[in-house]
Motif scaffolding. Structure first.
Motif, PDB file in Angstrom:
ATOM      1  N   GLN A 211       0.865  -1.423   0.074  1.00 43.07           N
ATOM      2  CA  GLN A 211      -0.063  -0.029  -0.181  1.00 43.07           C
ATOM      3  C   GLN A 211       0.951   1.145  -0.025  1.00 43.07           C
ATOM      4  O   GLN A 211       0.507   2.272   0.705  1.00 43.07           O
ATOM      5  CB  GLN A 211      -0.841   0.119   1.156  1.00 43.07           C
ATOM      6  CG  GLN A 211      -2.117  -0.973   1.231  1.00 43.07           C
ATOM      7  CD  GLN A 211      -1.591  -2.523   1.504  1.00 43.07           C
ATOM      8  OE1 GLN A 211      -0.895  -2.563   2.668  1.00 43.07           O
ATOM      9  NE2 GLN A 211      -2.036  -3.357   0.755  1.00 43.07           N
ATOM     10  N   ILE A 212       1.969   1.242  -0.803  1.00 42.36           N
ATOM     11  CA  ILE A 212       2.763   2.533  -0.934  1.00 42.36           C
ATOM     12  C   ILE A 212       2.448   2.962  -2.328  1.00 42.36           C
ATOM     13  O   ILE A 212       2.311   2.170  -3.302  1.00 42.36           O
ATOM     14  CB  ILE A 212       4.159   2.164  -0.879  1.00 42.36           C
ATOM     15  CG1 ILE A 212       4.527   1.458   0.377  1.00 42.36           C
ATOM     16  CG2 ILE A 212       5.092   3.175  -1.167  1.00 42.36           C
ATOM     17  CD1 ILE A 212       5.956   1.025   0.809  1.00 42.36           C
ATOM     18  N   SER A 213       2.242   4.221  -2.586  1.00 44.75           N
ATOM     19  CA  SER A 213       1.955   5.007  -3.682  1.00 44.75           C
ATOM     20  C   SER A 213       3.075   4.781  -4.727  1.00 44.75           C
ATOM     21  O   SER A 213       4.364   4.671  -4.462  1.00 44.75           O
ATOM     22  CB  SER A 213       1.659   6.319  -3.529  1.00 44.75           C
ATOM     23  OG  SER A 213       1.723   7.148  -4.616  1.00 44.75           O
ATOM     24  N   ALA A 214       2.502   4.658  -6.010  1.00 40.77           N
ATOM     25  CA  ALA A 214       3.524   4.775  -7.226  1.00 40.77           C
ATOM     26  C   ALA A 214       4.078   5.966  -7.187  1.00 40.77           C
ATOM     27  O   ALA A 214       5.294   6.095  -8.103  1.00 40.77           O
ATOM     28  CB  ALA A 214       2.885   4.186  -8.474  1.00 40.77           C
ATOM     29  N   ASP A 215       3.718   7.181  -6.576  1.00 37.85           N
ATOM     30  CA  ASP A 215       4.347   8.352  -6.754  1.00 37.85           C
ATOM     31  C   ASP A 215       5.534   8.726  -5.782  1.00 37.85           C
ATOM     32  O   ASP A 215       6.058   9.849  -5.985  1.00 37.85           O
ATOM     33  CB  ASP A 215       3.034   9.634  -6.531  1.00 37.85           C
ATOM     34  CG  ASP A 215       2.088   9.719  -7.632  1.00 37.85           C
ATOM     35  OD1 ASP A 215       2.246   9.208  -8.557  1.00 37.85           O
ATOM     36  OD2 ASP A 215       1.096  10.064  -7.413  1.00 37.85           O
ATOM     37  N   VAL A 216       5.928   7.700  -5.118  1.00 41.73           N
ATOM     38  CA  VAL A 216       7.104   7.811  -4.282  1.00 41.73           C
ATOM     39  C   VAL A 216       8.192   8.041  -5.238  1.00 41.73           C
ATOM     40  O   VAL A 216       8.418   7.211  -6.002  1.00 41.73           O
ATOM     41  CB  VAL A 216       7.106   6.575  -3.493  1.00 41.73           C
ATOM     42  CG1 VAL A 216       8.744   6.545  -2.736  1.00 41.73           C
ATOM     43  CG2 VAL A 216       6.067   6.609  -2.239  1.00 41.73           C
ATOM     44  N   PRO A 217       8.980   8.942  -4.830  1.00 39.92           N
ATOM     45  CA  PRO A 217      10.129   9.209  -5.726  1.00 39.92           C
ATOM     46  C   PRO A 217      11.075   8.002  -5.368  1.00 39.92           C
ATOM     47  O   PRO A 217      11.546   7.613  -4.138  1.00 39.92           O
ATOM     48  CB  PRO A 217      10.750  10.564  -5.325  1.00 39.92           C
ATOM     49  CG  PRO A 217      10.207  10.762  -3.730  1.00 39.92           C
ATOM     50  CD  PRO A 217       8.900  10.069  -4.115  1.00 39.92           C
ATOM     51  N   VAL A 218      11.859   7.317  -6.423  1.00 39.74           N
ATOM     52  CA  VAL A 218      12.768   6.397  -6.063  1.00 39.74           C
ATOM     53  C   VAL A 218      14.446   7.039  -5.878  1.00 39.74           C
ATOM     54  O   VAL A 218      15.060   6.555  -5.080  1.00 39.74           O
ATOM     55  CB  VAL A 218      13.008   5.409  -7.331  1.00 39.74           C
ATOM     56  CG1 VAL A 218      14.028   4.325  -6.981  1.00 39.74           C
ATOM     57  CG2 VAL A 218      11.526   4.678  -7.411  1.00 39.74           C
ATOM     58  N   ILE A 219      14.540   8.223  -6.593  1.00 35.75           N
ATOM     59  CA  ILE A 219      15.746   8.593  -6.566  1.00 35.75           C
ATOM     60  C   ILE A 219      15.430  10.100  -6.615  1.00 35.75           C
ATOM     61  O   ILE A 219      14.245  10.419  -6.893  1.00 35.75           O
ATOM     62  CB  ILE A 219      16.722   8.378  -7.761  1.00 35.75           C
ATOM     63  CG1 ILE A 219      16.223   8.677  -9.035  1.00 35.75           C
ATOM     64  CG2 ILE A 219      17.221   6.782  -7.532  1.00 35.75           C
ATOM     65  CD1 ILE A 219      17.008   8.229 -10.381  1.00 35.75           C
ATOM     66  N   GLY A 220      16.471  11.052  -6.184  1.00 41.60           N
ATOM     67  CA  GLY A 220      16.256  12.438  -6.204  1.00 41.60           C
ATOM     68  C   GLY A 220      17.560  13.052  -6.049  1.00 41.60           C
ATOM     69  O   GLY A 220      18.683  12.621  -6.067  1.00 41.60           O
ATOM     70  N   TRP A 221      17.455  14.498  -5.948  1.00 38.04           N
ATOM     71  CA  TRP A 221      18.425  15.499  -5.798  1.00 38.04           C
ATOM     72  C   TRP A 221      19.071  15.205  -4.488  1.00 38.04           C
ATOM     73  O   TRP A 221      18.316  15.403  -3.543  1.00 38.04           O
ATOM     74  CB  TRP A 221      18.140  16.804  -6.117  1.00 38.04           C
ATOM     75  CG  TRP A 221      17.693  16.774  -7.708  1.00 38.04           C
ATOM     76  CD1 TRP A 221      16.515  17.084  -8.162  1.00 38.04           C
ATOM     77  CD2 TRP A 221      18.769  17.228  -8.832  1.00 38.04           C
ATOM     78  NE1 TRP A 221      16.505  17.271  -9.550  1.00 38.04           N
ATOM     79  CE2 TRP A 221      18.050  17.203 -10.129  1.00 38.04           C
ATOM     80  CE3 TRP A 221      20.139  17.096  -8.867  1.00 38.04           C
ATOM     81  CZ2 TRP A 221      18.621  17.643 -10.841  1.00 38.04           C
ATOM     82  CZ3 TRP A 221      20.736  17.219  -9.853  1.00 38.04           C
ATOM     83  CH2 TRP A 221      19.819  17.488 -11.061  1.00 38.04           C
ATOM     84  N   LEU A 222      20.486  15.162  -4.366  1.00 43.82           N
ATOM     85  CA  LEU A 222      21.125  15.063  -2.971  1.00 43.82           C
ATOM     86  C   LEU A 222      22.035  16.222  -3.025  1.00 43.82           C
ATOM     87  O   LEU A 222      22.968  16.549  -3.810  1.00 43.82           O
ATOM     88  CB  LEU A 222      21.724  13.566  -2.934  1.00 43.82           C
ATOM     89  CG  LEU A 222      20.927  12.352  -3.051  1.00 43.82           C
ATOM     90  CD1 LEU A 222      21.977  11.301  -2.760  1.00 43.82           C
ATOM     91  CD2 LEU A 222      19.818  12.483  -2.004  1.00 43.82           C
ATOM     92  N   PHE A 223      22.155  16.812  -1.878  1.00 43.43           N
ATOM     93  CA  PHE A 223      23.165  17.892  -1.650  1.00 43.43           C
ATOM     94  C   PHE A 223      23.287  18.235  -0.262  1.00 43.43           C
ATOM     95  O   PHE A 223      22.478  17.881   0.698  1.00 43.43           O
ATOM     96  CB  PHE A 223      22.500  19.197  -2.306  1.00 43.43           C
ATOM     97  CG  PHE A 223      21.263  19.477  -2.210  1.00 43.43           C
ATOM     98  CD1 PHE A 223      20.734  20.369  -1.292  1.00 43.43           C
ATOM     99  CD2 PHE A 223      20.347  18.816  -2.821  1.00 43.43           C
ATOM    100  CE1 PHE A 223      19.395  20.911  -1.048  1.00 43.43           C
ATOM    101  CE2 PHE A 223      18.851  19.176  -2.547  1.00 43.43           C
ATOM    102  CZ  PHE A 223      18.448  20.183  -1.680  1.00 43.43           C
ATOM    103  N   LYS A 224      24.502  18.798   0.184  1.00 46.57           N
ATOM    104  CA  LYS A 224      24.781  18.884   1.597  1.00 46.57           C
ATOM    105  C   LYS A 224      23.815  19.906   2.430  1.00 46.57           C
ATOM    106  O   LYS A 224      23.548  21.035   1.756  1.00 46.57           O
ATOM    107  CB  LYS A 224      26.373  19.431   1.703  1.00 46.57           C
ATOM    108  CG  LYS A 224      27.333  18.159   1.336  1.00 46.57           C
ATOM    109  CD  LYS A 224      28.596  18.550   1.836  1.00 46.57           C
ATOM    110  CE  LYS A 224      29.655  17.531   1.390  1.00 46.57           C
ATOM    111  NZ  LYS A 224      31.155  18.073   1.636  1.00 46.57           N
TER     112      LYS A 224
END
Length: 331
Positions: A211-224
């Motif tokens: 029951q986890i949405s398909a809209d969940v981001p798998v990857i994303g921008w990472l920054f300090k």
């Protein structure tokens, strides 16, 4: 319609911030990219349209050869931002290294088999040879393994032959009929489907079983976090440019013809499939529900990580991991 309105507001907001400074006077953002990664598609278009300067910064791409090289460059300060795994960023909290995360894509790994294979589900791959992109610490392996175990009683590690390898190598092995199935990253899986292969199980289906949405981001921008604290407006200007660029990629087929990293690498047959999958993975929101589903996904990983230890000592994702920006609705 809503995202277009939001993006229009962002563009107006950023225009008000941008001065008449020359390119040499603009602040610089150094983005680490994989040499042949899909991030180059967006950045090629943005640079062709001169968007970075219009949004008030100078963009410098630093091309690297592997995801590991990207994370090392980010840690060492050689780049300011990369696209990567939020799980890796969360894991750094154990070592006191603090990062922010902002969505880049919801497109995830996919289980692909030969079109001639009669398997109806992952449970029917018992005894077969399956390739997996990444190692045992990758989310694909943990989640697909947990899904197979919970729904079909199949232990992938002991009841199938598993081969871990780099994504391009896995595709080659699949095309040579040296694998019965493969779980590969979205653009590699999409390309396979233009070569008489078919999807057996998507990550959306895997996540949906919890029951986890398909809209969940798998990857994303990472920054300090330290860099973002010194440059908050600059970070938001970058995201405004990024999502405005991708909104155009989502609506205008002709723009794809001026993206060299796309047109020079992929065949005319593969391009429509890749465009469709890319567009499906563009995030449209980052609201409280999505963040709650990320927490739920983290708990699934925690419960099924085995000896990998990928979640470290964390019991949940730190709230400070998430960056807040007007680039996506529902902040």
């Amino acid at each position: 319609m809503m995202i277009r309105v939001v993006l229009s507001c962002i563009i107006l907001w950023c225009s008000a911030l941008i001065s008449c400074a020359s390119a040499d006077e603009l602040p610089e953002i150094r983005v680490g990219v994989l040499k042949y990664g899909t991030l180059n598609w967006e950045l090629d278009l943005a640079e062709a349209k001169n968007y970075p300067e219009q949004y008030g910064f100078k963009l410098t791409r630093v091309a690297l050869g592997s995801p590991q090289a990207l994370s090392v460059a980010l840690q060492g300060g050689a780049v300011d931002m990369i696209v990567g795994d939020w799980l890796w960023a969360a894991r750094q909290y154990d070592e006191g290294r603090l990062y922010h995360f902002y969505p880049y894509s919801t497109a995830a790994g996919e289980l692909v088999v030969h079109s001639s294979d009669n398997a109806a589900n992952i449970g029917e791959l018992k005894g077969k040879t399956i390739g997996f992109a990444g190692g045992k610490g990758n989310k694909n392996w943990i989640l697909y393994s947990a899904y197979a175990r919970q729904h079909f009683g199949l232990e992938l590690a002991s009841q199938t032959t598993v081969k871990f390898a780099a994504p391009p190598m896995l595709n080659q092995l699949m095309l040579r009929d040296q694998l019965d199935a493969v779980v590969n990253f979205w653009h590699y899986a999409a390309e396979l489907k233009t070569h008489d292969k078919r999807s057996l199980l998507t990550m959306d289906e895997v996540l949906g079983s919890w029951q986890i949405s398909a809209d969940v981001p798998v990857i994303g921008w990472l920054f300090k976090q330290s860099w973002a604290a010194e440059n908050p407006a600059l970070v938001d200007q970058f995201f405004a440019m990024s999502f405005a660029t991708r909104a155009q990629m989502n609506s205008d087929d002709n723009l794809w013809q001026i993206i060299p990293s796309f047109t020079q690498k992929y065949s005319a047959e593969a391009r429509p499939v890749l465009i469709e999958h890319y567009r499906q993975g563009i995030p449209t929101r980052f609201d409280a529900d999505i963040k709650a589903d990320l927490q739920k996904l983290f708990k699934v990983l925690k419960a099924n990580e085995g000896t990998t230890g990928v979640t470290g000592s964390l019991q949940s994702l730190p709230d400070s991991l998430f960056w807040h920006s007007p680039a996506l609705a529902g902040q």
